[in-house]
Design an enzyme around this catalytic site. Sequence first.
Site, PDB file in Angstrom:
ATOM      1  N   VAL A 155      18.067  38.503  25.549  1.00  0.00           N
ATOM      2  CA  VAL A 155      17.206  37.388  25.934  1.00  0.00           C
ATOM      3  C   VAL A 155      17.839  36.135  25.352  1.00  0.00           C
ATOM      4  O   VAL A 155      18.297  36.151  24.207  1.00  0.00           O
ATOM      5  CB  VAL A 155      15.774  37.557  25.395  1.00  0.00           C
ATOM      6  CG1 VAL A 155      14.956  36.317  25.688  1.00  0.00           C
ATOM      7  CG2 VAL A 155      15.111  38.779  26.000  1.00  0.00           C
ATOM      8  N   ASP A 166      18.400  40.526  20.644  1.00  0.00           N
ATOM      9  CA  ASP A 166      18.116  41.874  21.115  1.00  0.00           C
ATOM     10  C   ASP A 166      16.596  42.045  21.187  1.00  0.00           C
ATOM     11  O   ASP A 166      15.919  42.069  20.154  1.00  0.00           O
ATOM     12  CB  ASP A 166      18.739  42.889  20.148  1.00  0.00           C
ATOM     13  CG  ASP A 166      18.612  44.333  20.615  1.00  0.00           C
ATOM     14  OD1 ASP A 166      17.769  44.610  21.499  1.00  0.00           O
ATOM     15  OD2 ASP A 166      19.346  45.195  20.088  1.00  0.00           O
ATOM     16  N   HIS A 167      16.081  42.195  22.402  1.00  0.00           N
ATOM     17  CA  HIS A 167      14.633  42.248  22.578  1.00  0.00           C
ATOM     18  C   HIS A 167      14.023  43.551  22.077  1.00  0.00           C
ATOM     19  O   HIS A 167      12.791  43.673  21.998  1.00  0.00           O
ATOM     20  CB  HIS A 167      14.276  42.037  24.050  1.00  0.00           C
ATOM     21  CG  HIS A 167      13.032  41.227  24.252  1.00  0.00           C
ATOM     22  ND1 HIS A 167      11.984  41.219  23.355  1.00  0.00           N
ATOM     23  CD2 HIS A 167      12.662  40.376  25.242  1.00  0.00           C
ATOM     24  CE1 HIS A 167      11.031  40.426  23.789  1.00  0.00           C
ATOM     25  NE2 HIS A 167      11.407  39.896  24.935  1.00  0.00           N
ATOM     26  N   ARG A 168      14.847  44.529  21.720  1.00  0.00           N
ATOM     27  CA  ARG A 168      14.309  45.744  21.101  1.00  0.00           C
ATOM     28  C   ARG A 168      13.853  45.461  19.675  1.00  0.00           C
ATOM     29  O   ARG A 168      12.909  46.088  19.170  1.00  0.00           O
ATOM     30  CB  ARG A 168      15.371  46.856  21.081  1.00  0.00           C
ATOM     31  CG  ARG A 168      15.856  47.316  22.439  1.00  0.00           C
ATOM     32  CD  ARG A 168      17.018  48.289  22.286  1.00  0.00           C
ATOM     33  NE  ARG A 168      18.139  47.679  21.574  1.00  0.00           N
ATOM     34  CZ  ARG A 168      19.265  48.320  21.254  1.00  0.00           C
ATOM     35  NH1 ARG A 168      19.408  49.604  21.592  1.00  0.00           N
ATOM     36  NH2 ARG A 168      20.237  47.701  20.610  1.00  0.00           N
ATOM     37  N   PRO A 189      19.199  44.847  25.252  1.00  0.00           N
ATOM     38  CA  PRO A 189      18.579  43.948  26.236  1.00  0.00           C
ATOM     39  C   PRO A 189      18.600  42.516  25.720  1.00  0.00           C
ATOM     40  O   PRO A 189      17.866  42.162  24.805  1.00  0.00           O
ATOM     41  CB  PRO A 189      17.152  44.485  26.374  1.00  0.00           C
ATOM     42  CG  PRO A 189      16.897  45.221  25.097  1.00  0.00           C
ATOM     43  CD  PRO A 189      18.209  45.746  24.626  1.00  0.00           C
TER      44      PRO A 189
END
Length: 447
Positions: A244, A418-420, A242
């Site tokens: 951002v 990576d928003h994880r 994901p």
Amino acid sequence: MPEYKQFPLSDTAEGLTEADILAWHVKPGDPVTVNQIVVEIETAKAAVELPIPWAGVVTELHVEPGQTVEVGTPILTVDVDPGGTAAPAAAEAPAEEEMKPLVGYGSKAVVTKRRTRKGSAPEAPAAPAAVAAPPAPAPVAPAPVAPQQPRGGYVPLAKPPVRRLAKDLGVDLHALSGTAGGGVISREDVERAANGSAPAAAPQPSTVDIGYDPGTRERRVPIKGVRKATANAMVQSAFTAPHVTEFLTVDVTPMMELREKLKKSREFAGTKLTPLAFAAKAVCLAAKRTPDVNAVWDEAAQEIVCKDYVHLGIAAATPRGLVVPKIRDADSMSLKELAIALTELTDVAREGKTTPAAMANGTITITNVGVFGVDTGTPIINPGESAILAVGAIRDTPWVVDGQIVVRKVMQLSLSFDHRVIDGQQGSEFLADVGALLADPAVAITY
């Protein structure tokens, strides 16, 4: 008597399944020595020169430049005993004089299949690699076998650099008529074709042109090599992590002033000191304060892997496509060392000589879109990493300083993460730190 060994296309980097033949450095009848470079290939990761592991005489080339070949397929046959002087038991004795094999070579028997050309009968499986052929009645070298003829028999005459240029410009060599001596297609022929002014090739017998339709004014370029690998990696990254993206505009006038001062110093004499070198140093310093940007998500293990080193990737546009070579342990380097490493890295990349190993196991990447005059963008994270910083062009811009509007050197930065792995706070702190270091390099002494 003659003893034949077949040279299979090796896996030059883990996981590769095929490669394009760029150029042969030998022909049937040529003698070869151990470790001699015999062929240049292009894989999904790099252009690679392959050495031959035996000495002898080349008897056959099985593939033509421009063909795509599966790993394990025999591409060359060598008579390793052209004089017929080897003792009968020589084939059973260990070949101590041979070089150590590359990945994918080895002496085990490999049975491979060659692709069947349309309109021809299927070929029998190739003989196991590195196994002597059946005894011949007399030690007479076999006659060279005619090479495969793609596209109904017509093979355009062009040197490897011209073939690469045609591939990059989307020009089909089969549609051109060479103007150089002997009908060879030149660089100028390709460039004229790209501009729509090249003379058409003379009709060739039995030629089926599947790549170019002059009636529609369209060109079709096969998706393979670096372009194919890049596309697959970007799709996997974009639809797995994901993304951002955050943006920051920075007054880098102090950085540019320091750059000019250092360029005149004795220590940096002869060093190509670019704004990218300052960005590389800033990323390494900021990553120590926000280590999450240098970690990676391991889906299989359900773990976040934190790395105490920075293998800094530098996205480079080359004639072969986008590559991302790494500066190993960049966090341990001084500004001058980073500048030298960047120069070497980009020079090798432009020459198309970046090796697969040089592009593996990065931790964070910088892409310099400013070199193209672009202000900013939303870069896609390199697979296996969690963040990528885009560095934009430096422009003279009206800027407010102490309440007054003055002209300053201004740059835009964008960070995709990576928003994880990285929360908004960590991503913002990292980007702010990079910006602060570029806005005022003296801030580095406070870290």
